[in-house]
Scaffold this active site. Structure first.
Site, short mmCIF file in Angstrom:
data_model
loop_
_atom_site.label_atom_id
_atom_site.label_comp_id
_atom_site.label_asym_id
_atom_site.label_seq_id
_atom_site.Cartn_x
_atom_site.Cartn_y
_atom_site.Cartn_z
N ASP A 1 0.02 3.81 1.30
CA ASP A 1 -0.23 4.49 2.57
C ASP A 1 0.74 4.08 3.69
O ASP A 1 0.81 4.76 4.72
CB ASP A 1 -1.66 4.22 3.06
N ARG B 1 -0.14 6.99 -7.19
CA ARG B 1 -0.20 5.53 -7.20
C ARG B 1 0.25 4.92 -8.51
O ARG B 1 0.58 3.74 -8.58
CB ARG B 1 -1.65 5.10 -6.91
N GLU C 1 -5.49 13.29 2.71
CA GLU C 1 -6.93 13.31 2.40
C GLU C 1 -7.80 12.99 3.63
O GLU C 1 -8.94 13.41 3.72
CB GLU C 1 -7.25 12.30 1.29
N THR D 1 0.85 -1.20 0.00
CA THR D 1 0.00 0.00 0.00
C THR D 1 0.87 1.23 0.00
O THR D 1 1.88 1.29 0.72
CB THR D 1 -1.00 0.10 1.18
O1 F6P Z 1 -5.26 2.59 0.28
C1 F6P Z 1 -4.56 3.31 -0.67
C2 F6P Z 1 -5.36 4.44 -1.19
O2 F6P Z 1 -4.51 5.02 -2.10
C3 F6P Z 1 -5.92 5.45 -0.17
O3 F6P Z 1 -4.99 6.39 0.28
C4 F6P Z 1 -7.05 6.08 -0.97
O4 F6P Z 1 -8.02 6.65 -0.12
C5 F6P Z 1 -7.58 4.92 -1.70
O5 F6P Z 1 -6.51 4.03 -1.93
C6 F6P Z 1 -8.23 5.31 -2.98
O6 F6P Z 1 -8.71 4.19 -3.59
P1 F6P Z 1 -9.53 4.21 -4.96
O7 F6P Z 1 -8.52 4.21 -6.02
O8 F6P Z 1 -10.31 2.96 -4.93
O9 F6P Z 1 -10.39 5.41 -4.96
#
Ligand code: F6P
Length: 357
Positions: A133, A280, A227, A131
């Protein structure tokens, strides 16, 4: 031995490096077959698989995303397409039909919780922590985090030059739902003047005061906000609620909210950039490629040794395994007395509260 690999949850730089490492390490032994399950746990229900031979993973160490695809809303124990029914028996039956000896589940807290439940049903599982995060319990690092921090750091560098040119307050909103590691380390690397994380609810007045003091010195202000950060006594900024998701809150927008609150309180113009999925996507950093490769190799060693029901973890600089039961359902947030917070304060960074500013 027949081993399957799947990637669950949101994508993350380094997933392909793990897939490659597990495949190469396992297939170096004659008689081991590796199968990729496509789109996370969904592939176990839709019977969507692909063989993973050595050539199939050639050249993917630097590739972002996941060659297997992923799905962050499929929990076979609570399957959205079947009205929330438990269809795990269907997945177990398919695993038996494939003749799987074990599953390597690469993912975050949600994936580890599901992996733990499958492990309880008798499917041997080894988890690999992913992750951006960096918030999985019992591991000091997850792969993907370093790549996300590099993006935030570069974004702040770029926002800094425009902030200083226009004497503005520039807010950069990062990912990080419950843990502020990305905003904290990215903010520190990018020279943020204010860092706001979910673990430390902030005061708008204290942030404004910090900006005003900088204005008096003729300085622009860079703000890094996670966030999931929220004002004291307030709640997280939720963009949407997804009824069919194990993690139903889609966050995003706290940066713009803060901009609206700050603007009447400061002289400079306040502007916001939401970094979003830019954090990401793309190629993993060298650090993440190495960590992902170590994790994948270590997972293969655990499988060779017949050790399952566990997750690979980095503790200090050593790869270890920890029980899935101790990882599932837990988060690793920034502890209030963490050295990084102390160092940030020592650099004059505001963490958003009067006493800490
Ligand atoms: O868990 C990783 C993450 O990048 C979080 O920080 C974020 O809130 C979430 O994924 C967003 O996910 P998605 O791409 O499903 O909106």
């Amino acid at each position: 031995m027949h081993i399957a690999i799947l990637t669950g949850g949101g994508d993350c730089p380094g997933l392909n490096a793990v897939i490659r490492a597990v495949t190469l390490a396992l297939t170096s032994e004659p008689g081991t077959r590796v199968t990729g399950i496509r789109r996370g746990f969904l592939g176990l229900l839709t019977r969507d698989v692909q063989p993973l031979q050595r050539d199939a993973v050639a050249g993917i160490v630097a590739e972002g995303g996941t060659i297997l695809g992923t799905h962050n809303r499929c929990d076979p124990f609570h399957y959205f397409a079947a009205g929330g029914a438990d269809v795990s028996a269907q997945a177990m039956a398919y695993a038996a039909e494939l003749g799987l000896d074990a599953l390597v589940a690469i993912g975050g807290d949600g994936t580890m919780a599901i992996a733990h439940r499958f492990s309880g049903l008798g499917l041997p599982v080894v988890g690999v922590p992913k992750t951006i995060d960096n918030d999985l319990a019992l591991t000091d690092r997850t792969f993907g985090f370093d790549s996300a921090v590099a993006v935030v750091s570069e974004a702040l560098d770029r926002l800094g030059t425009t902030a200083r040119s226009h004497s503005r307050v520039m807010i950069a909103e990062t990912m990080g739902r419950y843990a502020g590691w990305i905003a904290l380390e990215g903010g520190m690397a990018g020279g943020a003047d204010v860092i706001l994380i979910p673990e430390l609810p902030f005061s708008v007045q204290a942030v404004a005061e910090h900006c005003r003091r900088r204005e008096e010195r003729g300085l622009a202000t860079l703000v890094a906000i996670a966030e999931g950060a929220h004002a004291q006594g307030g709640a997280m900024t939720v963009q949407a609620t997804l009824a069919d998701s194990p993690d139903p809150l889609r966050l995003g927008g706290v940066g713009h909210w803060l901009q609206q609150q700050l603007q009447p309180l400061v002289a400079s113009e306040v502007r916001t950039t939401l970094l979003g999925h830019v954090q990401r996507g793309g190629s993993p950093t060298a650090y993440d490629r190495v960590l992902a490769t170590r994790f994948g190799w270590h997972a293969a060693q655990l499988l060779h040794a017949g050790r399952t029901g566990c997750m690979v973890a980095l503790q200090g600089d050593v790869c270890v395994s920890v029980p899935l039961s101790e990882v599932a359902g837990r988060n690793r947030t920034v502890p209030p007395g963490h050295e990084l917070l102390q160092a940030a304060r020592g650099m004059g960074v505001s963490l958003g509260s009067a006493s800490l500013a």
